[in-house]
Design a protein around this motif. Sequence first.
Motif, PDB file in Angstrom:
ATOM      1  N   ASP A 425       0.815  -1.217   0.000  1.00  0.00           N
ATOM      2  CA  ASP A 425       0.000   0.000   0.000  1.00  0.00           C
ATOM      3  C   ASP A 425       0.846   1.264   0.000  1.00  0.00           C
ATOM      4  N   ARG A 426       1.822   1.328   0.903  1.00  0.00           N
ATOM      5  CA  ARG A 426       2.611   2.558   1.049  1.00  0.00           C
ATOM      6  C   ARG A 426       3.472   2.817  -0.185  1.00  0.00           C
ATOM      7  N   PHE A 427       3.820   1.762  -0.894  1.00  0.00           N
ATOM      8  CA  PHE A 427       4.640   1.920  -2.093  1.00  0.00           C
ATOM      9  C   PHE A 427       3.886   2.712  -3.164  1.00  0.00           C
ATOM     10  N   TRP A 428       2.569   2.490  -3.266  1.00  0.00           N
ATOM     11  CA  TRP A 428       1.761   3.234  -4.234  1.00  0.00           C
ATOM     12  C   TRP A 428       1.809   4.737  -3.970  1.00  0.00           C
ATOM     13  N   GLY A 429       1.970   5.140  -2.724  1.00  0.00           N
ATOM     14  CA  GLY A 429       1.789   6.550  -2.362  1.00  0.00           C
ATOM     15  C   GLY A 429       3.048   7.298  -2.013  1.00  0.00           C
ATOM     16  N   LEU A 430       4.219   6.828  -2.456  1.00  0.00           N
ATOM     17  CA  LEU A 430       5.463   7.537  -2.139  1.00  0.00           C
ATOM     18  C   LEU A 430       5.409   8.955  -2.692  1.00  0.00           C
ATOM     19  N   SER A 431       5.642   9.934  -1.835  1.00  0.00           N
ATOM     20  CA  SER A 431       5.343  11.328  -2.182  1.00  0.00           C
ATOM     21  C   SER A 431       6.284  11.924  -3.212  1.00  0.00           C
ATOM     22  N   LYS A 432       7.514  11.415  -3.322  1.00  0.00           N
ATOM     23  CA  LYS A 432       8.469  11.975  -4.287  1.00  0.00           C
ATOM     24  C   LYS A 432       8.469  11.227  -5.615  1.00  0.00           C
ATOM     25  N   MET A 433       7.750  10.139  -5.689  1.00  0.00           N
ATOM     26  CA  MET A 433       7.765   9.316  -6.892  1.00  0.00           C
ATOM     27  C   MET A 433       7.201  10.095  -8.078  1.00  0.00           C
ATOM     28  N   TYR A 434       7.980  10.133  -9.177  1.00  0.00           N
ATOM     29  CA  TYR A 434       7.433  10.760 -10.380  1.00  0.00           C
ATOM     30  C   TYR A 434       7.419   9.818 -11.580  1.00  0.00           C
ATOM     31  N   HIS A 435       8.090   8.670 -11.491  1.00  0.00           N
ATOM     32  CA  HIS A 435       8.060   7.680 -12.580  1.00  0.00           C
ATOM     33  C   HIS A 435       7.966   6.298 -11.946  1.00  0.00           C
ATOM     34  N   LEU A 436       6.833   5.618 -12.172  1.00  0.00           N
ATOM     35  CA  LEU A 436       6.619   4.280 -11.615  1.00  0.00           C
ATOM     36  C   LEU A 436       6.242   3.347 -12.758  1.00  0.00           C
ATOM     37  N   GLU A 437       7.105   2.370 -13.025  1.00  0.00           N
ATOM     38  CA  GLU A 437       6.905   1.469 -14.154  1.00  0.00           C
ATOM     39  C   GLU A 437       7.021   0.015 -13.668  1.00  0.00           C
ATOM     40  N   LEU A 438       5.868  -0.682 -13.659  1.00  0.00           N
ATOM     41  CA  LEU A 438       5.795  -2.063 -13.180  1.00  0.00           C
ATOM     42  C   LEU A 438       5.284  -3.011 -14.261  1.00  0.00           C
ATOM     43  N   SER A 439       5.246  -2.580 -15.495  1.00  0.00           N
ATOM     44  CA  SER A 439       4.580  -3.324 -16.567  1.00  0.00           C
ATOM     45  C   SER A 439       5.180  -4.709 -16.791  1.00  0.00           C
ATOM     46  N   ASN A 440       4.316  -5.592 -17.334  1.00  0.00           N
ATOM     47  CA  ASN A 440       4.725  -6.924 -17.789  1.00  0.00           C
ATOM     48  C   ASN A 440       5.408  -7.735 -16.694  1.00  0.00           C
ATOM     49  N   ASN A 441       4.706  -7.868 -15.590  1.00  0.00           N
ATOM     50  CA  ASN A 441       5.071  -8.772 -14.514  1.00  0.00           C
ATOM     51  C   ASN A 441       3.839  -9.616 -14.188  1.00  0.00           C
ATOM     52  N   GLY A 442       3.752 -10.122 -12.985  1.00  0.00           N
ATOM     53  CA  GLY A 442       2.592 -10.909 -12.586  1.00  0.00           C
ATOM     54  C   GLY A 442       1.932 -10.364 -11.341  1.00  0.00           C
ATOM     55  N   PHE A 443       2.010  -9.036 -11.131  1.00  0.00           N
ATOM     56  CA  PHE A 443       1.413  -8.425  -9.952  1.00  0.00           C
ATOM     57  C   PHE A 443      -0.106  -8.619  -9.959  1.00  0.00           C
ATOM     58  N   GLN A 444      -0.668  -8.682  -8.772  1.00  0.00           N
ATOM     59  CA  GLN A 444      -2.111  -8.860  -8.633  1.00  0.00           C
ATOM     60  C   GLN A 444      -2.626  -7.977  -7.510  1.00  0.00           C
ATOM     61  N   GLY A 445      -3.923  -8.066  -7.241  1.00  0.00           N
ATOM     62  CA  GLY A 445      -4.522  -7.252  -6.193  1.00  0.00           C
ATOM     63  C   GLY A 445      -4.901  -5.876  -6.697  1.00  0.00           C
ATOM     64  N   PRO A 446      -5.363  -5.008  -5.820  1.00  0.00           N
ATOM     65  CA  PRO A 446      -5.897  -3.705  -6.231  1.00  0.00           C
ATOM     66  C   PRO A 446      -4.815  -2.645  -6.336  1.00  0.00           C
ATOM     67  N   MET A 447      -5.191  -1.540  -6.973  1.00  0.00           N
ATOM     68  CA  MET A 447      -4.407  -0.314  -6.909  1.00  0.00           C
ATOM     69  C   MET A 447      -4.856   0.409  -5.645  1.00  0.00           C
ATOM     70  N   SER A 448      -3.947   0.638  -4.748  1.00  0.00           N
ATOM     71  CA  SER A 448      -4.316   1.174  -3.441  1.00  0.00           C
ATOM     72  C   SER A 448      -4.785   2.625  -3.526  1.00  0.00           C
ATOM     73  N   SER A 449      -5.728   2.970  -2.671  1.00  0.00           N
ATOM     74  CA  SER A 449      -6.206   4.358  -2.599  1.00  0.00           C
ATOM     75  C   SER A 449      -5.128   5.292  -2.062  1.00  0.00           C
ATOM     76  N   SER A 450      -4.072   4.721  -1.461  1.00  0.00           N
ATOM     77  CA  SER A 450      -2.983   5.567  -0.964  1.00  0.00           C
ATOM     78  C   SER A 450      -2.223   6.250  -2.086  1.00  0.00           C
ATOM     79  N   ILE A 451      -2.534   5.885  -3.332  1.00  0.00           N
ATOM     80  CA  ILE A 451      -1.866   6.535  -4.466  1.00  0.00           C
ATOM     81  C   ILE A 451      -2.149   8.034  -4.476  1.00  0.00           C
ATOM     82  N   SER A 452      -3.117   8.469  -3.726  1.00  0.00           N
ATOM     83  CA  SER A 452      -3.457   9.896  -3.688  1.00  0.00           C
ATOM     84  C   SER A 452      -2.305  10.748  -3.180  1.00  0.00           C
ATOM     85  N   THR A 453      -1.412  10.172  -2.374  1.00  0.00           N
ATOM     86  CA  THR A 453      -0.303  10.951  -1.808  1.00  0.00           C
ATOM     87  C   THR A 453       0.903  11.014  -2.732  1.00  0.00           C
ATOM     88  N   ALA A 454       0.870  10.306  -3.865  1.00  0.00           N
ATOM     89  CA  ALA A 454       1.971  10.368  -4.841  1.00  0.00           C
ATOM     90  C   ALA A 454       1.785  11.591  -5.721  1.00  0.00           C
TER      91      ALA A 454
END
Length: 985
Positions: A425-454
């Motif tokens: 969860d906290r990884f989605w919302g890192l405040s300094k993050m400006y480029h997040l690229e996770l494509s073409n893996n096998g991740f699952q689950g939801p996109m966390s609402s904590s993304i609001s703090t990114a």
Amino acid sequence: MASILLLTVLPLVLLLLTCVPAQRDGDSDDGDILLDAKSRLGDPAGKLSDWNRLSNPCNWTGITCHTANHSILSIDLTNYGISGRFPTEFCRVSSLETLKLGWNYINGTVSSSDLAPCHRLRKLDLSSNSLVGTLPEFEPEFMFLIELDLSQNNFSGPIPPSFGRLPVLRVLNLYSNLISGTIPGFIAGLTELTELRLALNQFDRGPIPLGIGNLTNLEYIWLAYTNLTGVIPASVGNLLRLKHLDLSNNAIDGPIPESIGRLRSVEQIELYANRISGDLPESLGNLTSLRQFDASENALTGELPETFAGLHLEFIGLNDNFFRGEIPAVMAMNPNLVDLKIFNNSFSGEIPQYLGRYSDLEEIDVSKNLFSGGIPPDLCMRGSLQRLVAFRNRFTGEIPASLGDCDSLYYVRIQENELSGVVPDRFWGLSKMYHLELSNNGFQGPMSSSISTASNLTKLLISGNNFSGEIPPEICQLKELTMLDAGMNRFSGSIPACIGRLSKLEQIDLQGNILSGQIPVGSWKDLTELNLSMNDLSGEIPSQFGELPVLTYLDLSSNHLTGEIPAELANLNLNIFNLSGNDLTGPIPMAFASPVYLPSLAGNPNLCSSSGTTDLVLFPKCPLVTAKGKIHSRAALYTFVVLIVGLVLLAGLFWFRRARSTRTGKFKRGPSWKSTSFQRVGFDEAEIHDCLTDENLIGSGGSGRVYRVMLKTGQTVAVKRLWTCPRGPEPEREFQAEVETLGRVRHGNIVKLLFCCSAEGFKVLVYEYMANGSLREALHGDKANPPLDWDRRVGIAVGAAQGLAYLHHDCVPAIVHRDVKPSNILLDSEFRAHVGDFGLARVLPKEAGDCVTTHVAGSCGYIAPEYAYTLKINEKSDVYSFGVVLLELVTGRKAIDPLFGENKDIVKWVREEVAGKELDLKLVIDPRLQQMSACEYEEMVRVLRVGILCTSYLPINRPSMRLVVDLLRGHRDVSFFLPDGQKQY
């Protein structure tokens, strides 16, 4: 008796008086000599204005005198902007020990006779001027010279033998000249040398002198770009005081000698871009002072020795080699490791799981290897990690939960691995993050609402995973988001309507999910791509899409959309258009009534061809309906007859025009005609050819003419017709370079090539049309009234930088543009930057960092200094040119301007204006931008500093384009990267 005593003592007193040095108060003779020299020099800035007969020479600018007898010891006019020939008059000052005239505009030659009177000198610095001719001989009288710096000039010919007869010489700097011959063996006789810098010269191919081990006082060796061949001699191990060894960018082969392990004082070893082979020697483990080791771009094999892996390293660069094997665990325990870069190799095995536990890691780049296992959980244990780049490996497992606490992290690229699990969860919302690229893996689950703090996130790229659940509405708080790519997942529910408020979005890709509900609408003035295909979306296509000014990619296929196709979509200049596989009904708008759009409309059985249209044979014609809802057969028959007659007339007209063109030689299609479409287009070469008229001409240059063409479909395109013979082979070469480059690249800041065709005597390239022309016109031409405001200028800078970064870092192999300048940065209707004109572009060889050319190509004022005499290009050549563009954006001046003075370009002018003083933009700022906020002023200072950094004379000091993007966005501090000599900027 007294007289005898007087006669005896008097001669002794007179003798003593003659031995006492006279008290000279700035000897008037020396003052006259200096004034004579000044009269022969140009001093446009008036920095020598206090050199006059009314004051003491010891108080003059640049003059240092002896504290006791006031004789002149030093003349230091470094970076004073003076010009003229070498001032031999200075050598007539008999007490002179130091003469420094570096970073000026001194020209002409320097002969042995010019220097002969200077034989008492201890230090001579003529660096960074415009001197030419052969290097001067030094007479045997030069017994005291300890520092000699002739670097960054245009000296040619071999190093004279007299250079080997300077008995106390400690510093020899000859780098960045045109020196030829081989590196002479007599250099090994200069046993007092502490610094030897011969890099960036045109030496003949030859070995490192075997006697180099005799220079036991050496602390600094820089021999990059000197055409060295052969092996590194074992005698290099005798250099026990050495701190810096740089043999990069040569053709050295063979192994690294075991004797290198005796260099106990060495802090930095750079061996990259050679042909060095074999294993790394175990003796590297003895180098306990080593902080930086770069052996990239070689042919090294084997594993990293464990003894070497435990060193106190600050930077490791082993990229582009053939290393195989695992990284030893000992490396992870290194307490001083800050940057670890080993990308583009064949490393395998696991990365030690405690990497980062004992060191302040800031950046780790292990991309494009064969690593497996998990991502180490302690990478950010010390709270310093900023960049994590690990794409194209075989990593497995989950993202460590500890990275969710890494508040310093702002750049993550771990796409194309085998990672899985739920993203913390906290990884989605890192405040300094400006480029997040996770494509073409096998991740699952939801996109966390904590993304609001990114809040700084600009790119969210998570396609090709198994993410599920709804897209949280909190994503709408990412006001800086420009790219959202979440396609090929299992997201469900509706697309948040508030996404329309993200006004900076340039790309939305949500294809291949289970999204339902209606399509949201936004004021996306920068949106170029919208892909919502392969979902369960319903409702009508919003007519507001026709108002999106730069949309060129629209794919809504394979949904359950209903209603009619909005006629407003005809306002768009679409390269990709797909509405197939829906439940659309009603007539097809006339703008899409062409066979080219058949695949885009297929799978909508209730669509019909509107009245008068016969091109869409797969669709039934729309019936004419009376007010009572019955088909009016007589009207239908009448319409049919009219259509047939019209078609006959059109066919006759077409035949007449074609026959006429053939007779006049204006246009003739034959078997030699070659055409290629790179996008879906609704025109052919005949239509393009007929529009190349003088009234459509909008520009003409060295490579051809450019036309603005309005097509029958309503689309406006730019057409470049290249010059053909008798102008030589260059048009063919430029045509092929443009086609090969733009035909395979796709980026929002690279101009789109739509179509090309060629025949004997006729070559054209068709591009998307840029409504605001080029940056040159907007900044310097008639369109510069009113002038570009600062927000647009910095936006153009970032956009162009992103385009070049894509060419350098994301294209495989990398592409060098070679002609970056304002006229090749095109601006669309929203002033978005698009890098164009790839006629001089070159693909870099996969196995070497440079491409060797046969002649200098580019534009005066933008050509990197090393390219002009080495004919070698790499990405840093583009960086220099882009730096010139940045200086133009800040100053509003052209790269070459008579106002700068003789032999000056914008780079030298800016450096002279801001050198030695705290940066004051008022000295160089475009006078049309005087009204600015404090925030704009701070941003302007940053852009100017980035421009100065990009135009560093030495390529090694220039940043990569990827780093330039970070610096322009303010994600990294530019002052940290400026060399020591430029910190005042």
